[in-house]
Motif scaffolding. Structure first.
Motif, short mmCIF file in Angstrom:
data_model
loop_
_atom_site.label_atom_id
_atom_site.label_comp_id
_atom_site.label_asym_id
_atom_site.label_seq_id
_atom_site.Cartn_x
_atom_site.Cartn_y
_atom_site.Cartn_z
N LEU A 121 27.56 28.55 -10.52
CA LEU A 121 26.21 29.61 -10.57
C LEU A 121 25.19 28.77 -11.21
O LEU A 121 24.05 29.04 -10.88
N THR A 125 21.50 28.39 -9.45
CA THR A 125 20.40 28.98 -10.16
C THR A 125 19.65 28.02 -10.63
O THR A 125 18.42 28.25 -11.19
N GLY A 243 18.23 38.68 -11.11
CA GLY A 243 18.74 38.05 -9.87
C GLY A 243 19.81 38.98 -9.35
O GLY A 243 20.53 38.49 -8.77
N LEU A 246 20.39 38.33 -5.31
CA LEU A 246 20.01 37.10 -5.03
C LEU A 246 20.07 36.43 -3.50
O LEU A 246 19.69 35.40 -3.16
N LEU A 250 18.98 32.96 -1.89
CA LEU A 250 20.01 32.14 -2.20
C LEU A 250 20.16 30.78 -1.34
O LEU A 250 19.89 30.71 -0.24
N HIS A 264 19.99 36.99 -14.88
CA HIS A 264 21.23 37.29 -14.59
C HIS A 264 21.43 37.87 -12.95
O HIS A 264 20.40 37.93 -12.51
N LEU A 265 22.85 37.57 -12.82
CA LEU A 265 23.20 37.69 -11.41
C LEU A 265 24.13 39.30 -11.20
O LEU A 265 24.79 39.20 -12.29
N ASN A 266 24.13 39.63 -10.09
CA ASN A 266 25.05 40.61 -10.04
C ASN A 266 26.03 40.15 -8.92
O ASN A 266 25.90 40.19 -7.78
N THR A 270 25.57 40.28 -4.94
CA THR A 270 25.28 38.98 -4.05
C THR A 270 26.48 38.44 -3.62
O THR A 270 26.51 37.64 -2.53
#
Ligand SMILES: *Cc1c(COP(=O)(O)O)cnc(C)c1O
Length: 484
Positions: A121, A125, A243, A246, A250, A264-266, A270
């Motif tokens: 990650l 990112t 994010g 994303l 991506l 932050h990513l989910n 994603t």
């Protein structure tokens, strides 16, 4: 409550489970004891199977239908990820197993997944380090804002506010407020992105952070981003990147390179975890170098001998934000997904997500108003304003789509578009599916012109028609009625 077990003799490895008569020895205060047996329903296994199979048929999911719910990224999640998550060596692990020694052989693999997934990650990112603990997007936001607060506090600077554009997902202002900041909203300009002049006026020394979603919830990229970052820097405000979706960028560009301090990513949007109905999810948070000391504990570290361990020794850490190490199964699915797709696959995700959204947008923009007519990223927002002239609302259109076999798009969000219809086709849909959906949307637009009354009764193909949705949530009725 005090439990007294008989002294059990050691089993093959560890402790034998207590015998059933041991419950006779459990000391439960008599006031708490049942006076009569529980009235549990007497149903056969077959009736239970039929009941739940019937319920599952009434469910609406990506595995059966197209689900273009904007901002939710309801894409197809490969079954391979589920298989990875249920591998016994991972699924049967107990979170209290020792890290090394006895259970070392068991937990080292899990620790390595946590460590390596965070590293992937970081690469995706452009951030310096990740915590995998937060268990949802909103939880990641709160963690991120707490990190920002800890950073400012450590420098003795008193900052009181967080800037959020008016198109933001509702969790953004909520997270900033829960972390103790006052939230200042900046309106969007005619291009659908945060107004730069207004932003400059709002930004001051009191500003702790600027929370941006990019592309934003209108699916639009903000070309002023570089300038916004420079301005924020000049006031010592940190940049927060939402994010959640994303899949818009991506493999193409990275929040870290854009100058963001927190992202932050989910993983459940994603990175391939199904998430209808509220979970379980994961909202890992990546940070730039200067926020690393404040990351939550525990952290997984790789030692010089190649083994992995949990590290708690971070005096400036914001502490625990989740039990144990986050939603491990979700992280495992994301890890499997990233490795399976690889470098090229991840780029294709964003290219296809953006292509699909633009394809649908171009097919629909004559029949429905498109308030911001620009190339979009992963999603776009229409308005039912034309249809409203005949009294047909976004809600009626959404319900009419259900009768045609499609999950409705997100409606009435973002708030800045009246009668908004927010469509996110995602990257996993075929051209045939997109064409069928566009045809249904065009048909509904024609009916709205010719016979608007016909749309008010929709949906007619579902077990229940129009619900009072607030009441349905607040007064849910889950009674079991056999053969009903
Ligand atoms: C879904 C979403 C969130 C919140 O994520 P949860 O996991 O539902 O808490 C935040 N921001 C954006 C842009 C989202 O789409």
């Amino acid at each position: 409550m005090k439990l007294i077990y008989e002294k059990s003799s050691p089993g093959r490895k560890g402790v034998r489970p207590p015998e059933s008569d041991v419950f006779a020895k459990i000391e439960i205060p008599s006031a708490l004891m049942r006076k009569k047996p529980a009235e549990l329903p007497e149903v056969s296994e077959l009736d239970v199977v039929r009941h739940f199979t019937e319920l599952s048929r009434r469910n609406f999911g990506v595995d059966t239908n197209f689900y273009p719910l904007g901002s939710c990224t309801m894409k197809y999640n490969p079954k391979m990820c589920e298989q990875a998550a249920k591998m016994e060596g991972f699924a049967a692990l107990h979170p209290l197993l020792p890290q090394l020694r006895l259970g070392g052989m068991l937990t080292q693999g899990a620790l390595q997944i946590l460590h390596d997934c965070a590293a992937l990650l970081c690469e995706i990112t452009g951030m310096a380090e990740f915590t995998m603990q937060p268990m949802a997007g909103a939880h990641g936001e709160l963690t991120g804002i707490m990190l920002i607060a800890a950073y400012h506090n450590s420098r003795g600077s008193k900052k009181t506010k967080v800037i959020v554009p008016d198109s933001a997902h509702g969790t953004n202002p909520a997270s900033a407020a829960i972390a103790g900041y006052s939230v200042v909203t900046v309106k969007s300009n005619s291009r659908g992105v945060m107004d730069l002049e207004e932003f400059e006026k709002t930004l001051d020394d009191e500003t702790a952070a600027v929370m941006l979603t990019s592309p934003n919830t209108l699916g639009l990229f903000n070309a002023d981003l570089q300038r916004i970052v420079e301005l924020a820097r000049s006031k010592d405000a940190l940049m927060y990147y939402d994010g959640a979706n994303l899949n818009a960028i991506l493999g193409r560009c990275r929040p870290g390179d854009m100058g963001f301090d927190v992202v932050h990513l989910n993983l459940h949007k994603t990175f391939a975890t199904p998430h209808g109905g509220g979970g379980p999810g994961a909202g890992p948070v990546g940070v730039s170098e200067k926020l690393i000391p404040f990351l939550p504990i525990s952290r997984v570290v790789k030692r010089s001998d190649g083994t992995f361990a949990l590290d708690y020794d971070h005096p400036q850490s914001i502490g625990y934000i989740a039990p144990f190490y986050g939603n491990f199964g979700v992280i495992l699915k994301a890890y499997a997904y990233i490795l399976a797709l690889g470098r090229e696959g991840l780029v294709r995700v964003s290219e296809t997500a953006v292509l699909n959204a633009n394809y649908l947008m171009s097919k629909l923009k004559n029949a429905y108003e498109l308030p911001y007519d620009r190339t979009c990223k992963h999603e776009f927002v229409l308005s039912a304003s034309k249809q409203m002239k005949n009294g047909v609302r976004a809600l009626d259109i959404a319900k009419a789509l259900i009768d045609r076999g499609f999950h409705p798009p997100t409606v009435y969000f973002p708030l800045i578009v009246k009668e908004s219809i927010m469509i996110e086709p995602t990257e996993t849909e075929s051209k045939e599916t997109l064409d069928a959906f566009a045809e249904a949307m065009l048909e509904v637009a024609r009916i709205a012109d010719e016979n608007p009354e016909a749309l008010r009764a929709a949906p007619s193909t579902t077990p229940v028609s129009r619900l009072d949705e607030v009441k349905a949530v607040k007064k849910a009725d889950f009674a079991y009625i056999p053969n009903a």
